[in-house]
Design a protein around this motif. Sequence first.
Motif, PDB file in Angstrom:
ATOM      1  N   MET A   1       0.851  -1.195   0.000  1.00 48.81           N
ATOM      2  CA  MET A   1       0.000   0.000   0.000  1.00 48.81           C
ATOM      3  C   MET A   1       0.887   1.244   0.000  1.00 48.81           C
ATOM      4  N   LYS A   2       0.640   2.144  -0.941  1.00 44.99           N
ATOM      5  CA  LYS A   2       1.453   3.347  -1.063  1.00 44.99           C
ATOM      6  C   LYS A   2       1.043   4.401  -0.033  1.00 44.99           C
ATOM      7  N   ILE A   3       1.906   5.452   0.057  1.00 43.23           N
ATOM      8  CA  ILE A   3       1.679   6.507   1.048  1.00 43.23           C
ATOM      9  C   ILE A   3       0.324   7.174   0.832  1.00 43.23           C
ATOM     10  N   ILE A   4      -0.038   7.413  -0.454  1.00 42.55           N
ATOM     11  CA  ILE A   4      -1.310   8.078  -0.738  1.00 42.55           C
ATOM     12  C   ILE A   4      -2.484   7.219  -0.290  1.00 42.55           C
ATOM     13  N   ASP A   5      -2.346   5.884  -0.425  1.00 44.42           N
ATOM     14  CA  ASP A   5      -3.413   4.983   0.022  1.00 44.42           C
ATOM     15  C   ASP A   5      -3.577   5.050   1.538  1.00 44.42           C
ATOM     16  N   LYS A   6      -2.455   5.016   2.244  1.00 42.79           N
ATOM     17  CA  LYS A   6      -2.497   5.081   3.704  1.00 42.79           C
ATOM     18  C   LYS A   6      -3.085   6.407   4.172  1.00 42.79           C
ATOM     19  N   TYR A   7      -2.716   7.468   3.477  1.00 42.60           N
ATOM     20  CA  TYR A   7      -3.176   8.808   3.844  1.00 42.60           C
ATOM     21  C   TYR A   7      -4.700   8.911   3.710  1.00 42.60           C
ATOM     22  N   ILE A   8      -5.233   8.503   2.564  1.00 42.31           N
ATOM     23  CA  ILE A   8      -6.678   8.594   2.317  1.00 42.31           C
ATOM     24  C   ILE A   8      -7.442   7.618   3.212  1.00 42.31           C
ATOM     25  N   LEU A   9      -6.922   6.382   3.352  1.00 45.00           N
ATOM     26  CA  LEU A   9      -7.597   5.391   4.185  1.00 45.00           C
ATOM     27  C   LEU A   9      -7.676   5.859   5.638  1.00 45.00           C
ATOM     28  N   LYS A  10      -6.601   6.459   6.128  1.00 45.27           N
ATOM     29  CA  LYS A  10      -6.591   6.969   7.493  1.00 45.27           C
ATOM     30  C   LYS A  10      -7.630   8.068   7.661  1.00 45.27           C
ATOM     31  N   ARG A  11      -7.691   8.978   6.684  1.00 52.43           N
ATOM     32  CA  ARG A  11      -8.670  10.066   6.756  1.00 52.43           C
ATOM     33  C   ARG A  11     -10.094   9.513   6.691  1.00 52.43           C
ATOM     34  N   TYR A  12     -10.291   8.496   5.886  1.00 47.37           N
ATOM     35  CA  TYR A  12     -11.604   7.847   5.730  1.00 47.37           C
ATOM     36  C   TYR A  12     -12.087   7.303   7.067  1.00 47.37           C
ATOM     37  N   LEU A  13     -11.245   6.478   7.701  1.00 49.07           N
ATOM     38  CA  LEU A  13     -11.651   5.809   8.944  1.00 49.07           C
ATOM     39  C   LEU A  13     -11.726   6.784  10.115  1.00 49.07           C
ATOM     40  N   VAL A  14     -10.776   7.715  10.193  1.00 51.42           N
ATOM     41  CA  VAL A  14     -10.763   8.671  11.302  1.00 51.42           C
ATOM     42  C   VAL A  14     -11.978   9.594  11.238  1.00 51.42           C
ATOM     43  N   THR A  15     -12.279  10.095  10.033  1.00 50.31           N
ATOM     44  CA  THR A  15     -13.422  11.003   9.891  1.00 50.31           C
ATOM     45  C   THR A  15     -14.735  10.299  10.214  1.00 50.31           C
ATOM     46  N   PHE A  16     -14.870   9.057   9.760  1.00 52.63           N
ATOM     47  CA  PHE A  16     -16.079   8.279  10.057  1.00 52.63           C
ATOM     48  C   PHE A  16     -16.209   8.054  11.564  1.00 52.63           C
ATOM     49  N   SER A  17     -15.102   7.704  12.217  1.00 54.39           N
ATOM     50  CA  SER A  17     -15.119   7.468  13.662  1.00 54.39           C
ATOM     51  C   SER A  17     -15.464   8.742  14.423  1.00 54.39           C
ATOM     52  N   VAL A  18     -14.877   9.869  14.003  1.00 58.78           N
ATOM     53  CA  VAL A  18     -15.145  11.148  14.660  1.00 58.78           C
ATOM     54  C   VAL A  18     -16.610  11.543  14.478  1.00 58.78           C
ATOM     55  N   MET A  19     -17.149  11.276  13.273  1.00 59.79           N
ATOM     56  CA  MET A  19     -18.555  11.581  13.008  1.00 59.79           C
ATOM     57  C   MET A  19     -19.456  10.803  13.977  1.00 59.79           C
ATOM     58  N   LEU A  20     -19.140   9.528  14.181  1.00 57.54           N
ATOM     59  CA  LEU A  20     -19.913   8.723  15.134  1.00 57.54           C
ATOM     60  C   LEU A  20     -19.787   9.282  16.548  1.00 57.54           C
ATOM     61  N   LEU A  21     -18.545   9.608  16.948  1.00 57.53           N
ATOM     62  CA  LEU A  21     -18.300  10.108  18.300  1.00 57.53           C
ATOM     63  C   LEU A  21     -18.929  11.468  18.536  1.00 57.53           C
ATOM     64  N   MET A  22     -19.161  12.213  17.445  1.00 64.69           N
ATOM     65  CA  MET A  22     -19.802  13.530  17.579  1.00 64.69           C
ATOM     66  C   MET A  22     -21.311  13.409  17.725  1.00 64.69           C
ATOM     67  N   PHE A  23     -21.917  12.566  16.898  1.00 64.27           N
ATOM     68  CA  PHE A  23     -23.374  12.524  16.846  1.00 64.27           C
ATOM     69  C   PHE A  23     -23.997  11.613  17.899  1.00 64.27           C
ATOM     70  N   ILE A  24     -23.313  10.552  18.299  1.00 61.69           N
ATOM     71  CA  ILE A  24     -23.887   9.650  19.302  1.00 61.69           C
ATOM     72  C   ILE A  24     -24.116  10.359  20.639  1.00 61.69           C
ATOM     73  N   PRO A  25     -23.148  11.148  21.152  1.00 66.85           N
ATOM     74  CA  PRO A  25     -23.431  11.891  22.401  1.00 66.85           C
ATOM     75  C   PRO A  25     -24.602  12.858  22.247  1.00 66.85           C
ATOM     76  N   ILE A  26     -24.771  13.433  21.044  1.00 64.57           N
ATOM     77  CA  ILE A  26     -25.911  14.326  20.811  1.00 64.57           C
ATOM     78  C   ILE A  26     -27.220  13.538  20.925  1.00 64.57           C
ATOM     79  N   GLY A  27     -27.227  12.348  20.315  1.00 61.04           N
ATOM     80  CA  GLY A  27     -28.414  11.491  20.404  1.00 61.04           C
ATOM     81  C   GLY A  27     -28.719  11.091  21.835  1.00 61.04           C
ATOM     82  N   ILE A  28     -27.671  10.758  22.594  1.00 65.23           N
ATOM     83  CA  ILE A  28     -27.852  10.369  24.001  1.00 65.23           C
ATOM     84  C   ILE A  28     -28.383  11.550  24.811  1.00 65.23           C
ATOM     85  N   THR A  29     -27.829  12.740  24.553  1.00 66.26           N
ATOM     86  CA  THR A  29     -28.264  13.940  25.282  1.00 66.26           C
ATOM     87  C   THR A  29     -29.743  14.227  25.045  1.00 66.26           C
TER      88      THR A  29
END
Length: 362
Positions: A1-29
């Motif tokens: 896997m090249k550097i560009i693949d790692k870079y985009i894949l990391k952004r993909y998974l991190v952004t998705f995880s952050v989106m979940l962590l942002m909205f789930i507490p809102i739903g709980i609240t």
Amino acid sequence: MKIIDKYILKRYLVTFSVMLLMFIPIGITIDVSEKVNKMIEKKIPLKDILVYYGDFTVYFANLLFPIFLFLSIIWFTSKLANNTEIIAILSSGISFGRFLRPFMYGAVIVSIFALIMGFFLVPKASKGFNDFRYQNLKGNSQTRETSDIFRQIKKEGKLEENIYVSNYNYISRTGFNFTFERFNDNILVEKINANRIKYEPKTKKYTLYNYSKRTVGSVDDSITTLDKIELTFDFEPDDLTPVIYVAETMTIGELNKFINKERARGNGNINTYLVVFYKKFSLPISAFILTIIAVAVSSMKRRGGMGINLAIGIVIAFVFIFFDKVFGTLAEKSSIPPFLAVWFPNLVFGILAVYLLRNAKR
């Protein structure tokens, strides 16, 4: 896997995880603000509340999974486009298809995670979520299934057995206005009525109150009445449980066995179970379709910036959810095959994904 693949894949998974962590507490609240008075009023233990919100988190994340995924990809891909990173990548000689590859890697990871959750984690969380909600947070009139429940529990040759209850409380395992009918060659041979029926897990028997049994004879009928009696029937408490609730709380193996059993019985509600079954497979596939659409929509640098891409993304995401809900309901209530109804939104949006991808390449 090249550097560009790692870079985009990391952004993909991190952004998705952050989106979940942002909205789930809102739903709980929001959920806490709506239910805190009843929780205090009924003095629900803190441990039970924490378990409930653990189940709520899994249930909520699975329910809004397509929206979270779609918006997260729109967000970080739009940032790449606004920073001219995509232009730089494509100008280096990398094709758009090659640029899309790490996104597909991310879709594989997310879809496997969604598949495992749907097969094993979501059913358990759904049961805990619904049990707590109906037992502690709703009034007595809402703890029972209000619609009439009719089941065919046996059909062997000319022999047929049916049961009916007007209301059923799946927390206390109690049904009301119970009727059992046995037919032989479409002729009624036995009928049992009871004002109330309660399942006893220890004895695996049913207690019937204000019991009345009518046996149809060739000349005269025999009628027996008792205030209370314990009997064994050839059906489980789940047969009296609301249809959707049963399906959502079973793992993939349990649901498959249950569907086969209900199909053998000739259950008229089989489509409802099949919709839940097929959705466990269609939801992970939607990760790939939504990923392609999101990349195709947001990879272009627009004059309005990220706001335009997000607006387009939100509209598409909610249209997808709308299609999913509408066709799922149609499959349950009409003659539309459940498989077709569940997969139709993926088919339509799959065609849209191919169209948008071809335009994005140009």
